[in-house]
Design an enzyme around this catalytic site. Structure first.
Site, mmCIF file in Angstrom:
data_model
loop_
_atom_site.group_PDB
_atom_site.id
_atom_site.type_symbol
_atom_site.label_atom_id
_atom_site.label_comp_id
_atom_site.label_asym_id
_atom_site.label_seq_id
_atom_site.Cartn_x
_atom_site.Cartn_y
_atom_site.Cartn_z
ATOM 1 N N ILE A 303 -46.732 -45.155 23.379
ATOM 2 C CA ILE A 303 -47.918 -45.599 24.118
ATOM 3 C C ILE A 303 -49.173 -45.025 23.472
ATOM 4 O O ILE A 303 -49.309 -43.805 23.371
ATOM 5 C CB ILE A 303 -47.833 -45.174 25.596
ATOM 6 C CG1 ILE A 303 -46.574 -45.776 26.228
ATOM 7 C CG2 ILE A 303 -49.070 -45.601 26.351
ATOM 8 C CD1 ILE A 303 -46.287 -45.291 27.621
ATOM 9 N N GLU A 305 -52.154 -43.538 23.755
ATOM 10 C CA GLU A 305 -52.900 -42.962 24.872
ATOM 11 C C GLU A 305 -54.408 -43.101 24.703
ATOM 12 O O GLU A 305 -55.153 -43.199 25.670
ATOM 13 C CB GLU A 305 -52.545 -41.468 25.028
ATOM 14 C CG GLU A 305 -51.107 -41.197 25.420
ATOM 15 C CD GLU A 305 -50.177 -41.161 24.213
ATOM 16 O OE1 GLU A 305 -50.638 -41.427 23.087
ATOM 17 O OE2 GLU A 305 -48.987 -40.864 24.400
ATOM 18 N N ASP A 347 -82.847 -74.438 22.730
ATOM 19 C CA ASP A 347 -84.182 -74.986 22.915
ATOM 20 C C ASP A 347 -84.936 -74.883 21.597
ATOM 21 O O ASP A 347 -84.587 -74.083 20.729
ATOM 22 C CB ASP A 347 -84.944 -74.204 23.987
ATOM 23 C CG ASP A 347 -84.406 -74.476 25.383
ATOM 24 O OD1 ASP A 347 -84.209 -75.657 25.716
ATOM 25 O OD2 ASP A 347 -84.188 -73.512 26.131
ATOM 26 N N ASP A 662 -84.348 -71.523 29.986
ATOM 27 C CA ASP A 662 -85.356 -70.618 30.535
ATOM 28 C C ASP A 662 -85.824 -70.995 31.932
ATOM 29 O O ASP A 662 -86.401 -70.166 32.636
ATOM 30 C CB ASP A 662 -86.564 -70.515 29.598
ATOM 31 C CG ASP A 662 -87.182 -71.879 29.290
ATOM 32 O OD1 ASP A 662 -86.795 -72.875 29.939
ATOM 33 O OD2 ASP A 662 -88.043 -71.947 28.399
ATOM 34 N N ASP A 666 -82.328 -74.975 34.530
ATOM 35 C CA ASP A 666 -81.369 -74.717 33.452
ATOM 36 C C ASP A 666 -80.153 -73.941 33.946
ATOM 37 O O ASP A 666 -79.140 -73.862 33.242
ATOM 38 C CB ASP A 666 -82.029 -73.909 32.326
ATOM 39 C CG ASP A 666 -82.996 -74.743 31.502
ATOM 40 O OD1 ASP A 666 -82.799 -75.968 31.448
ATOM 41 O OD2 ASP A 666 -83.931 -74.170 30.924
ATOM 42 N N ASN A 728 -48.047 -45.726 16.185
ATOM 43 C CA ASN A 728 -47.134 -45.543 17.304
ATOM 44 C C ASN A 728 -45.754 -46.137 17.038
ATOM 45 O O ASN A 728 -44.727 -45.535 17.378
ATOM 46 C CB ASN A 728 -47.730 -46.151 18.580
ATOM 47 C CG ASN A 728 -48.831 -45.278 19.161
ATOM 48 O OD1 ASN A 728 -49.985 -45.403 18.785
ATOM 49 N ND2 ASN A 728 -48.481 -44.368 20.050
ATOM 50 N N GLU A 731 -43.952 -43.829 14.803
ATOM 51 C CA GLU A 731 -43.446 -42.644 15.510
ATOM 52 C C GLU A 731 -42.200 -42.977 16.333
ATOM 53 O O GLU A 731 -41.232 -42.201 16.377
ATOM 54 C CB GLU A 731 -44.556 -42.087 16.409
ATOM 55 C CG GLU A 731 -45.733 -41.492 15.629
ATOM 56 C CD GLU A 731 -46.987 -41.369 16.472
ATOM 57 O OE1 GLU A 731 -46.858 -41.408 17.723
ATOM 58 O OE2 GLU A 731 -48.079 -41.238 15.904
ATOM 59 N N ASN A 767 -51.239 -38.335 18.376
ATOM 60 C CA ASN A 767 -51.793 -39.469 19.112
ATOM 61 C C ASN A 767 -53.144 -39.182 19.743
ATOM 62 O O ASN A 767 -54.025 -40.050 19.773
ATOM 63 C CB ASN A 767 -50.812 -39.919 20.196
ATOM 64 C CG ASN A 767 -49.620 -40.664 19.617
ATOM 65 O OD1 ASN A 767 -49.537 -40.849 18.406
ATOM 66 N ND2 ASN A 767 -48.708 -41.079 20.470
ATOM 67 N N THR A 770 -55.451 -36.124 16.183
ATOM 68 C CA THR A 770 -55.698 -36.548 14.804
ATOM 69 C C THR A 770 -55.917 -38.055 14.682
ATOM 70 O O THR A 770 -56.651 -38.507 13.806
ATOM 71 C CB THR A 770 -54.542 -36.120 13.885
ATOM 72 O OG1 THR A 770 -53.316 -36.661 14.381
ATOM 73 C CG2 THR A 770 -54.440 -34.609 13.806
ATOM 74 N N ASP A 771 -55.308 -38.881 15.548
ATOM 75 C CA ASP A 771 -55.504 -40.336 15.484
ATOM 76 C C ASP A 771 -56.787 -40.785 16.178
ATOM 77 O O ASP A 771 -57.314 -41.867 15.892
ATOM 78 C CB ASP A 771 -54.323 -41.068 16.137
ATOM 79 C CG ASP A 771 -53.125 -41.164 15.196
ATOM 80 O OD1 ASP A 771 -53.217 -40.624 14.077
ATOM 81 O OD2 ASP A 771 -52.121 -41.770 15.584
#
Length: 949
Positions: A303, A305, A347, A662, A666, A728, A731, A767, A770-771
């Site tokens: 997962i 995270e 327009d 505008d 519209d 992931n 891993e 996860n 470092t990621d």
């Protein structure tokens, strides 16, 4: 009582006469409050804002970060690990428990910071799109934040405005408001200035306008009698709950992916845990905990995270980046839809052109006058047929010129003023240009004000395309003057005579044809034309309740006024970029078809001057229109209702439409369009409320820039998804096959039930720490060169395409194989004989996984393009990778972290070995991309085919 806000009026404001009310609030009907008095009242009464919900305390926001199921699971694991340490006391500190809790805590801190930044971004965007109010102070009309209004302010309201406060009407020109939000009344309510003597229910207070309601027609002035919580809207503020946080389709899809991965891994983990416990005959609390921690480790591995925090951060940063390019996103799904837009219906005036109207030509019965100068500065030569000095204009032509420009100046609600040496217009730019032309011709505002006092008005409407004002004449007290301006072809039908010198002559068929020809010539020169006319009535011929469009008959035609609004210099380039990106620009305007076609040709929207006008469109069936919109890119003299039909026809043909607007009318087209884009400068409050995006500068180039940013945001989300999911998957496969193949790779020493290739705490570190930084850096990657060279993303295409899944799985397999080979080579036995300890081998595998993630960052930027293209364009990415390596070095060498994460110090040759193995993911992925490009040479750029109109 409403008047309690001022503390002076004894009756309800609606029961007082205009004079008594103005006196009670100590203001002036024409000059308004002074700035000093307004500041004092703002201090006394507070800002004109409804009380908002109490902000959630910071500590509650922080604790909310721990409500995630996985986080709770990790906290339970922390408690179990700490419990085992208390029972067994095998080390001085419960390092594993401390490590798990520290990483979870760090994740909570990161999530809190990202959430806070996202909230700040939303707050900043709200401030950028804050409501404005037109107010008269010190005798001058100007625009201020609606929150700065105070009781006693004189406000100016007109069609399309949202009423900024409760106010008593003191002047009404066919003023009507929609009050359904307060009273349930579905039809607009006409407003007047007459006092109501008896008590009246809210819906019967015809001389009051209320905060939050919309002006649907006309214009007027009103005195503010209540602000903030004292308004009728404030009284029911408890019913106006704040909208729930918007969840975009992208966020829903990502949540679905997260749940899917979670379910798959839970099933795998459950099967593995059950198998190990049965086959290995696991007994003892510590052994059972080791097996359970495997399940946690697999969940942690599978997962991503950091995904919710990174997604929120990337969206908020991207939306702020769009705001810096003048595109304010009001609804987050617009960011995603921009990537699929293949038609921009824009327009002309102010969007494709500069919206700095300048009168160039005035055509009357006796000749043609040209005007010099540019912009709103009232300077420039006035010449007859472009020749001679200004004073050469005399006789009948001079009379006609002055009469025509006097009509244009008086039938006008704009204000011309000078600020810091620069001339500016408040109000409609076309009306501003007419005032400037009158000043160039020598007509002074003071003289016109003194002679012509306005006593009535029939406001401009998009249906009639006319505006009329009624004036007294100080030179002829027995007469009233009716001044009308508007679309020449429609105005001419209301005229029976023509001004020739001092005389009025019947308008013959020949003269009508000649005027129509002159109008066509102006359009052929890309000039926007306005017709002006007038009539005189006896002073007793018109009562107050007869000032409506019925008086726009038997008019005397005074002349044609041709003005130019040149194309924006950047608009042509923006049109070309849009077409290169596979987006078809369409022009929709109320201007003359010839003028529209000329401008469209200059900008490159069409190659031939072909346009459909509103009259033709009106006669078309839906089937005919469906065919026409495939071929025609210019629509002129159209009404807002026609806009809606054009949008629907484009959508029936499968187009994803971005539409600009505008005006009040519209709003239906803006809501129906896939992306409604309102004008920030000239747009009405109603149109801005209906829109998904607001252009702060009303510039077509900003729409194209927003598309580029929207595509870049979506592309960046795909980049960090490739990165996070690849890591992931790698891993998960490492953990799964590491346990399944434990005997083969030498991972199962004697005397232990189960040994993990990488510890759960180490996976958490990868996860969440470092990621995290590289993923966020990918989220702010600058737009690639090809982002505007590819066709729009197919509507409904998922954020993760089949090609992306192939790349993610391919990288994940390489990561797992490489990590397990390093693990095997570090342990005795297995395929590759090693001599290291279990802790050393796990440190090597842990470091290899981190380095795999570092190299995977470069792969993640594209499924087809080489990682070496634009490798150094993102300085944040390189900084994040350096940070990731430094953090990993800290885990490997800092004693306390070694204890917490069960690592040992590595030699430089160990690092080199890990790096060489980890770099394989870059080279092998490059090889697969090369194969893809060879097999599909156009796939790398997917260049859009040229679009013809």
């Amino acid at each position: 009582m409403v008047s309690s806000n001022a503390g002076q009026a004894q009756k309800h404001p609606y029961q007082q006469s205009v004079e008594d009310l103005v006196a009670a609030f100590a203001t002036h009907a024409h000059r308004g409050l002074t700035e000093d008095e307004a500041r004092a009242r703002l201090s006394r009464y507070g800002r004109n804002e409804l009380a908002s919900e109490k902000p959630i305390p910071k500590w509650k926001k922080f604790l909310a970060q721990f409500q995630n199921v996985l986080v709770i699971l990790l906290l339970v694991a922390t408690a179990i690990s700490a419990g085992i340490w208390l029972l067994e006391r095998e080390s001085a500190w419960p390092y594993e428990a401390i490590a798990i809790f520290a990483v979870v805590l760090l994740n909570a801190v990161m999530g809190y910071i990202q959430e806070s930044r996202a909230e700040e971004a939303v707050a900043a965007l709200r401030q950028m799109s804050a409501a404005q109010a037109k107010v008269i102070r010190d005798g001058k009309q100007r625009s201020i934040d609606a929150a700065e209004l105070v009781p006693g302010d004189i406000i100016v309201i007109e069609e399309g405005d949202t009423v900024p406060a409760d106010a008593r009407v003191i002047h009404s020109a066919a003023l009507q408001t929609a009050e359904a939000a307060l009273t349930g009344e579905s039809l607009p309510v006409a407003k007047d200035t007459l006092a109501i003597t008896e008590d009246a229910e809210l819906g019967d207070r015809h001389n009051m306008v209320f905060s939050g309601t919309h002006v649907t027609f006309g214009r007027g002035h009103a005195t503010v009698v209540a602000t903030a919580m004292q308004t009728q809207m404030g009284h029911i503020a408890g019913l106006l709950e704040q909208a729930a946080a918007e969840v975009t389709p992208l966020q829903k899809e990502l949540a679905h992916i997260g749940k899917l991965l979670g379910v798959i891994v839970v099933v795998i983990a459950a099967i593995m845990i059950a198998t190990i416990m049965i086959v290995e005959h696991v007994t003892g609390f510590a052994a059972i905990f080791d097996v359970l921690i495997l399940g946690v480790a697999l969940a942690v591995a599978a997962i991503p995270e950091g995904l919710p925090a990174v997604t929120t951060a990337v969206l908020s940063i991207g939306v702020q980046r769009m705001a810096r390019r003048h595109a304010i996103v009001r609804r987050l799904p617009a960011v995603e839809t921009l990537g699929s837009a293949d038609v921009i219906a824009s327009d002309k005036t102010g969007t494709l052109t500069k919206n700095e109207m300048t009168v160039r030509v005035v055509v009357t019965a006796s000749g043609r006058v040209t005007m010099g100068g540019s912009g709103y500065s009232p300077e420039g030569e006035v010449r007859q047929d472009g020749n001679g000095a200004p004073e050469a204009i005399s006789g009948a032509l001079r009379i006609e010129l002055e009469r025509a420009l006097a009509v244009a100046d008086r039938a006008n609600n704009a204000v011309l003023f000078e600020r810091d040496g620069r001339w500016m217009v408040q109000g409609d730019p076309t009306e501003g240009a007419l005032i400037v032309a009158a000043r160039k011709a020598g007509l002074e505002a003071e003289a016109l004000d003194a002679r012509f006092k306005r006593i009535g008005e029939v406001p401009f409407s998009s249906a009639r395309k006319l505006m009329t004002t009624v004036h007294t004449d100080a030179h002829k007290h027995e007469h009233l003057l009716i001044f009308t301006k508007g679309a020449p072809d429609l105005l001419l039908g209301r005229c029976s005579h023509e001004l020739v010198g001092e005389e009025t002559r019947p308008l013959t068929a020949d003269r009508r044809a000649a005027i129509a020809t002159a109008n066509e010539e102006l359009a052929g020169d890309a000039l926007r034309s306005i017709g002006v006319a007038y009539r005189s009535l006896p002073v007793d011929a018109l009562s107050a309740d007869e000032v409506d469009e019925r008086i726009e008959q038997d008019l005397v035609f005074a002349g044609l006024i041709g003005m130019i609004d040149p194309p924006r210099p950047e608009a042509g380039e923006a049109v070309a970029r849009a077409e290169t990106a596979g987006i078809r620009p369409i022009m929709i305007t109320g201007d003359h078809p010839t003028t529209a076609a000329v401008i469209a040709t200059q900008l490159g929207i069409i190659k031939e001057t072909r346009a459909i006008n509103g009259a033709e469109l009106e006669k078309m069936t839906d089937e005919a229109l469906d065919q026409a919109v495939r071929e025609v890119s210019v629509y002129a003299r159209v009404s807002p209702e026609h806009k809606l039909r054009i949008v629907q026809a484009l959508q029936r043909g499968g187009a994803v439409v971005a539409m600009t607007g505008d005006g009040v009318n519209d709003a239906p087209a803006l809501k129906t369009a896939d992306i409604g884009i309102a004008m920030g400068i000239t747009g009405t409050d109603v149109s801005r409320e209906a829109a998904d995006m607001v252009l702060a500068d009303d510039n077509f180039a900003s729409i194209v820039a927003a598309v580029e940013e929207g595509r870049a945001i979506f592309s960046n989300i795909q980049k960090f998804l490739r990165y996070l999911l690849s890591s992931n998957i790698g891993e998960v496969l490492t953990m799964f096959f590491g346990v399944v193949l434990a005997d083969i790779i030498g991972l199962k020493p004697e005397g232990q039930t189960i040994v993990l290739p990488v510890l759960a705490t180490q996976l958490l570190w990868i996860n969440l720490v470092t990621d995290g930084a590289p993923a966020l850096a990918l989220g702010v990657d600058p737009p690639g060169e090809n982002v505007m060279r590819t066709p729009p993303r197919p509507q409904g295409e998922g954020v993760i395409t089949p090609e992306m899944w192939f790349g993610i799985l391919f990288v994940g397999v390489i990561m797992a194989v490489g990590t397990l080979l390093v693990l095997d080579a570090s342990l005795p036995g297995g395929f590759i004989e090693g001599s290291g300890s279990m802790r050393y081998a796990q440190t090597m595998a842990f470091t290899t996984l981190v380095l795999f993630s570092v190299f995977t960052v470069f792969n993640a930027r594209s499924d087809e393009q080489s990682a070496f293209i634009g490798m150094f364009t993102n300085k944040w990415l390189w900084g994040s990778l350096l940070l990731a390596i430094l953090l990993q070095a800290a885990v490997v060498y800092v004693p306390f972290l070694q204890q917490a994460f069960s690592t040992v110090a590595l030699r430089w040759e160990d690092w080199l070995f890990c790096m060489l193995v980890a770099s394989s993911v870059l080279w092998l992925r490059e090889l697969s991309k090369l194969v893809t490009r060879i097999r599909n040479p156009r796939g790398a750029t997917r260049k859009a085919a040229p679009i013809s109109a």
